[in-house]
Design an enzyme around this catalytic site. Structure first.
Site, PDB file in Angstrom:
ATOM      1  N   ARG A 174       0.836  -1.215   0.000  1.00 27.99           N
ATOM      2  CA  ARG A 174       0.000   0.000   0.000  1.00 27.99           C
ATOM      3  C   ARG A 174       0.866   1.259   0.000  1.00 27.99           C
ATOM      4  O   ARG A 174       0.544   2.248   0.668  1.00 27.99           O
ATOM      5  CB  ARG A 174      -0.949   0.044   1.219  1.00 27.99           C
ATOM      6  CG  ARG A 174      -2.065  -0.947   1.295  1.00 27.99           C
ATOM      7  CD  ARG A 174      -3.005  -0.862   0.127  1.00 27.99           C
ATOM      8  NE  ARG A 174      -2.717  -1.927  -0.803  1.00 27.99           N
ATOM      9  CZ  ARG A 174      -3.048  -3.200  -0.653  1.00 27.99           C
ATOM     10  NH1 ARG A 174      -3.751  -3.563   0.352  1.00 27.99           N
ATOM     11  NH2 ARG A 174      -2.716  -4.109  -1.526  1.00 27.99           N
ATOM     12  N   SER A 248     -11.011  -0.191   3.015  1.00 29.44           N
ATOM     13  CA  SER A 248     -10.341  -0.406   4.310  1.00 29.44           C
ATOM     14  C   SER A 248      -9.831   0.930   4.830  1.00 29.44           C
ATOM     15  O   SER A 248      -9.116   1.635   4.120  1.00 29.44           O
ATOM     16  CB  SER A 248      -9.161  -1.360   4.140  1.00 29.44           C
ATOM     17  OG  SER A 248      -9.626  -2.582   3.644  1.00 29.44           O
ATOM     18  N   GLU A 346      -5.517   4.337   5.848  1.00 24.99           N
ATOM     19  CA  GLU A 346      -5.152   4.097   4.440  1.00 24.99           C
ATOM     20  C   GLU A 346      -5.593   5.255   3.541  1.00 24.99           C
ATOM     21  O   GLU A 346      -4.813   5.728   2.716  1.00 24.99           O
ATOM     22  CB  GLU A 346      -5.774   2.784   3.961  1.00 24.99           C
ATOM     23  CG  GLU A 346      -5.385   2.444   2.541  1.00 24.99           C
ATOM     24  CD  GLU A 346      -6.138   1.265   1.967  1.00 24.99           C
ATOM     25  OE1 GLU A 346      -6.013   0.154   2.506  1.00 24.99           O
ATOM     26  OE2 GLU A 346      -6.869   1.462   0.976  1.00 24.99           O
TER      27      GLU A 346
END
Ligand SMILES: Cc1cc2nc3c(=O)[nH]c(=O)nc-3n(C[C@H](O)[C@H](O)[C@H](O)COP(=O)(O)OP(=O)(O)OC[C@H]3O[C@@H](n4cnc5c(N)ncnc54)[C@H](O)[C@@H]3O)c2cc1C
Length: 355
Positions: A174, A248, A346
């Site tokens: 990520r 998320s 995130e």
């Protein structure tokens, strides 16, 4: 040319609501807003913002960010560059180049229809192609870093096109150079991928392996990924309140071996943990959140947690960014007090006060 005339020529509108352009449906208006439909238009919009001393922001599908309740005091540029081209490489791969404003899932569907392997498990991720390298999107055992060839950017320091190959993008879980050294210094204009014609699908995720036989086709894998994602409300669906989210909200924490030893003394029970290398271990943010007491369907006023997935903070009913941020802070505090682990958000949180 007067500024008003220039704004008209560049199709810049004022006070455009941002909430409907995001999957979590939150955010006040953009002071200025324009859709960039060609590269020269994109360059002219950035030039306009700079000359008039306005901040500017690149918006894709709005699925990985939380705008402020007061909106954005500057120019929001909606990425609408389109086009997909294809060529064969001398290594037997098929190279697909997609412009940044192409819808990600439509692009994946196009690859699957052509029987090109390499992106199938990333079916159903909302957003645009241009955002895919930003956080190296991943799901079900695949991530874009595995097949991405190059990223074309508009280098905002030099005001010119630059091409970054896969290695230069510094991809990690990520993460990429676009979230670090090139943050706010590059606009992604196109991305190319090297895909395998008639290749085998990646079947690395237990849930997929269980549902599909070893000889599943790309189409079967795509359909199964979409079905699993729908069950978890992890596809963009305005009619599903559990999908009114940024996906998320926290990344899985990656901690040092020393921190992991300390974690195990606080948490002796069996827990998911994936060794990354000799010194680092990845933990499951969803598991930590649930065990810290925040169960699926948690209600926090107008915000809450998805009934299907405790990693997704949702806009239950007319939530404000401040409601989501209050819940984010509660969860971070709860997980830290229970396990000593810090959860990192995130999505991009677009306000000084939000972090
Ligand atoms: C229901 C749901 C499920 C999701 N599932 C997953 C998943 O499985 N895996 C995963 O990795 N992510 C997932 N996400 C997160 C999200 O879909 C991805 O991160 C996606 O790539 C974001 O794309 P976007 O176009 O919506 O970006 P936006 O939200 O519009 O933007 C995100 C960031 O990227 C920047 N950006 C966007 N386009 C450009 C560009 N062309 N140039 C420079 N910067 C740009 C923006 O400025 C912003 O900082 C999910 C989200 C939702 C809502």
């Amino acid at each position: 040319m007067s500024n008003v005339h220039e704004q008209e020529t560049l199709h810049i509108r004022e006070q455009v609501e941002l909430a409907p352009l995001t999957t979590i449906q939150i955010g006040g208006p953009a002071r200025f807003f324009a859709a960039a439909r060609s590269r020269p238009h994109l360059v002219a919009l950035i030039d306009w913002a700079r000359r008039h001393d306005h901040n500017f922001f690149i918006l894709g599908g709005g699925s990985n960010l939380l705008f402020d309740d007061n909106g954005y005091d500057g120019l929001v540029i909606h990425m609408q560059l389109k086009g997909v081209t294809q060529q064969t490489t001398d290594r037997g791969k098929v190279r697909l180049r997609a412009a940044a404003g192409e819808n990600w899932d439509a692009f994946v569907a196009h690859c699957v229809t052509q029987n090109l392997a390499g992106l199938t498990c990333l079916s159903g991720i909302p957003g645009c192609v241009g955002a895919a390298p930003i956080q190296n999107i991943g799901a079900y055992g695949q991530e874009v870093a595995q097949t991405l060839h190059q990223v074309e950017i508009l280098d905002l320091d030099r005001n010119q096109t630059r091409i970054l190959d896969n290695r230069e993008c510094a991809f990690a879980y990520r993460d990429s150079i676009f979230k670090r050294a090139l943050r706010n210094r590059a606009v992604v204009t196109a991305v190319s991928f090297d895909l395998t014609p008639n290749g085998r699908p990646t079947l690395a995720y237990p849930d997929l392996v269980k549902r599909l036989g070893a000889d599943a086709t790309l189409t079967q894998v795509r359909e199964t990924v979409l079905a699993v994602r729908r069950e978890k409300s992890m596809v963009a669906d305005p009619a599903d309140p559990n999908a009114r989210s940024c996906g998320s909200f926290f990344t899985n924490p990656i901690i040092s071996a020393t921190a992991y030893a300390a974690f195990k003394t606080r948490c002796p029970q069996t827990h998911p943990a994936w060794p990354q290398d000799a010194d680092r271990v990845k933990l499951s943010a969803a598991w930590l959140i649930e065990r810290a007491g925040f169960h699926k369907g948690w209600v926090a006023g107008r915000a809450g947690l998805s009934e299907k997935h405790c990693l997704a903070l949702i806009n239950r009913n007319q939530a404000k960014a401040s409601d989501v941020i209050a819940l984010k802070k509660d969860i971070q505090r709860g997980v830290f007090e229970t396990f000593g682990i810090e959860l990192e958000p995130e999505p991009l949180l677009l306000s000084q006060g939000l972090n």
